[in-house]
Write an enzyme that holds these catalytic residues in place. Structure first.
Site, PDB file in Angstrom:
ATOM      1  N   ASN A   1      -6.412 -63.723  73.518  1.00 48.38           N
ATOM      2  CA  ASN A   1      -6.591 -62.713  72.475  1.00 48.38           C
ATOM      3  C   ASN A   1      -7.667 -61.697  72.862  1.00 48.38           C
ATOM      4  OD1 ASN A   1      -6.052 -61.509  69.945  1.00 48.38           O
ATOM      5  ND2 ASN A   1      -7.738 -62.613  68.969  1.00 48.38           N
ATOM      6  N   ASN A   2      -7.603 -61.274  74.121  1.00 48.43           N
ATOM      7  CA  ASN A   2      -8.621 -60.349  74.609  1.00 48.43           C
ATOM      8  C   ASN A   2      -8.079 -59.610  75.818  1.00 48.43           C
ATOM      9  OD1 ASN A   2     -11.051 -59.031  74.760  1.00 48.43           O
ATOM     10  ND2 ASN A   2     -12.239 -60.785  75.468  1.00 48.43           N
TER      11      ASN A   2
ATOM     12  N   HIS B   1      -3.832 -57.107  78.995  1.00 43.85           N
ATOM     13  CA  HIS B   1      -4.201 -57.780  77.744  1.00 43.85           C
ATOM     14  C   HIS B   1      -3.514 -59.138  77.730  1.00 43.85           C
ATOM     15  CE1 HIS B   1      -5.390 -58.165  73.492  1.00 43.85           C
ATOM     16  NE2 HIS B   1      -4.256 -58.838  73.396  1.00 43.85           N
ATOM     17  N   CYS B   2      -4.295 -60.194  77.565  1.00 43.09           N
ATOM     18  CA  CYS B   2      -3.762 -61.560  77.583  1.00 43.09           C
ATOM     19  C   CYS B   2      -3.690 -62.104  76.163  1.00 43.09           C
ATOM     20  CB  CYS B   2      -4.646 -62.457  78.456  1.00 43.09           C
ATOM     21  SG  CYS B   2      -4.072 -64.165  78.546  1.00 43.09           S
ATOM     22  N   VAL B   3      -2.476 -62.407  75.704  1.00 44.50           N
ATOM     23  CA  VAL B   3      -2.316 -62.914  74.339  1.00 44.50           C
ATOM     24  C   VAL B   3      -2.871 -64.331  74.203  1.00 44.50           C
ATOM     25  CG1 VAL B   3      -0.302 -61.471  73.854  1.00 44.50           C
ATOM     26  CG2 VAL B   3       0.029 -63.743  74.858  1.00 44.50           C
TER      27      VAL B   3
END
Length: 347
Positions: A185-186, A180-182
């Site tokens: 946001n996905n 999950h990549c902040v």
């Protein structure tokens, strides 16, 4: 020279942080976490309860819930860099007769990067749903070490397809889950890994090109100023030839914002270039970062503390590490043309 000393310390700290992030990436216990826990324990008795509660809620919102804060921060930092580049570097480069085509490359790369950035944010990563579940179960075989048939996700109440994982932030199972990549946001999964990889490469190209143009501008400024032939009086009153340290200090004092922008670009390039190389390597061997991290320990969750009936016989190191690899070309093809769930035809 005190200013240069402080900047040298800053560079050492930044490079040390990059090395620590690369070394301890994905591990449960890291120096950053231990340091944060230690500092929290020390200051907690003197910190008001409302401030502790506010801090915990803020950190939980930033790192454990979907939010667009890092997207806005990304756009803000990018806007600041491009504003400085356009306002100062672009004009100096035009005065030095740098071709307009060379100066337009960073803006072309910005458009390309923005397209991939948008696709990373908006493109569905490959959520495991009831409608597509039967087909998604057939996409990948179970390796029976990290992924086992019949394991049900307690949250989604669905049997997990091979290579899938439940994301706590997005609260969904994702097919071929990577992480999950902040910043976007996905989740990064089967359907948007290609956009994420291209996004990383375009950011690296953008930072490298702007850094090269900035270095070229500063070198021309040094040559035109004639400072290399200059002399200065040292602390003892003796004349000294202007050396490299003197030139660097002169650039700091003359172009402070440009030099710090250059430092930031170099920092971003070094950090993301390593990350892009890591993900390129994973693409070549058909692994996800989730699988890479699990494979480092090489421990099956069903075999601890004792073997389980779900686990197959021990495999060789090569077969268990590259179980899903089908050759470099096919691995890359799977990234850019993801395998689709099998669609059953109605009779």
């Amino acid at each position: 020279m005190d200013f240069l000393t402080l900047f040298a310390i800053y560079v050492v700290v930044v490079l040390t942080c990059i090395a620590l992030v690369c070394k301890y990436s994905g591990q449960q216990q890291t120096p950053f976490g231990l340091l944060f826990d230690s500092v929290t324990k020390v200051i907690a008795p003197w910190t008001p309860l409302w401030l502790q509660s506010f801090t915990q809620r803020t950190l939980h919102m930033l790192f454990h819930q979907r939010n667009r804060m890092f997207i806005y921060l990304h756009i803000l930092l990018e806007g600041a860099v491009y504003t400085e580049f356009t306002y100062e570097v672009f004009g100096y480069c035009r005065d030095m007769d740098t071709t307009l085509s060379s100066l337009s490359v960073p803006y072309v790369l910005l458009v390309v990067k923005s397209c991939f950035f948008y696709l990373c944010i908006r493109r569905e990563p490959g959520t495991v749903t009831k409608k597509r579940h039967a087909g998604q179960l057939q996409v990948y075989p179970y390796d029976k070490r990290m992924f086992h048939p019949g394991v049900c996700c307690p949250t989604c109440q669905l049997v997990k397809p091979a290579r899938s994982k439940h994301c706590r932030v997005c609260n969904r199972c994702v097919q071929r889950f990577d992480h999950h990549c902040v910043w976007v946001n996905n989740c990064i999964g089967a359907q948007n890994t290609r956009y994420f990889l291209l996004y990383l490469l375009s950011v690296c190209a953008m930072a490298a090109d702007m850094a090269l143009l900035t270095v070229d501008m500063l070198l021309h400024a040094v040559v035109r100023s004639g400072i290399l032939q200059a002399r200065y009086l040292d602390d003892d009153g003796q004349q000294q030839q202007a050396g490299m340290l003197f030139v660097i200090q002169h650039l700091f004092l003359t172009f402070p914002r440009i030099v710090f922008m250059l430092g930031f670009l170099v920092f971003v390039f070094l950090l993301l270039a390593g990350y892009a190389m890591f993900h390129s390597y994973l693409a070549l061997v058909n692994q996800t970062s989730n699988e890479w991290y699990k494979g480092r320990g090489n421990v099956c969750q069903h075999c601890h503390p004792s073997p389980d009936h779900l686990c197959g016989p021990p495999a060789s190191d090569q077969s268990k590490r590259w179980f899903y690899s089908r050759g470099v070309l096919r691995n890359l093809g799977e990234i850019f043309f993801p395998l689709r769930p099998v669609q059953k035809k109605d009779n």
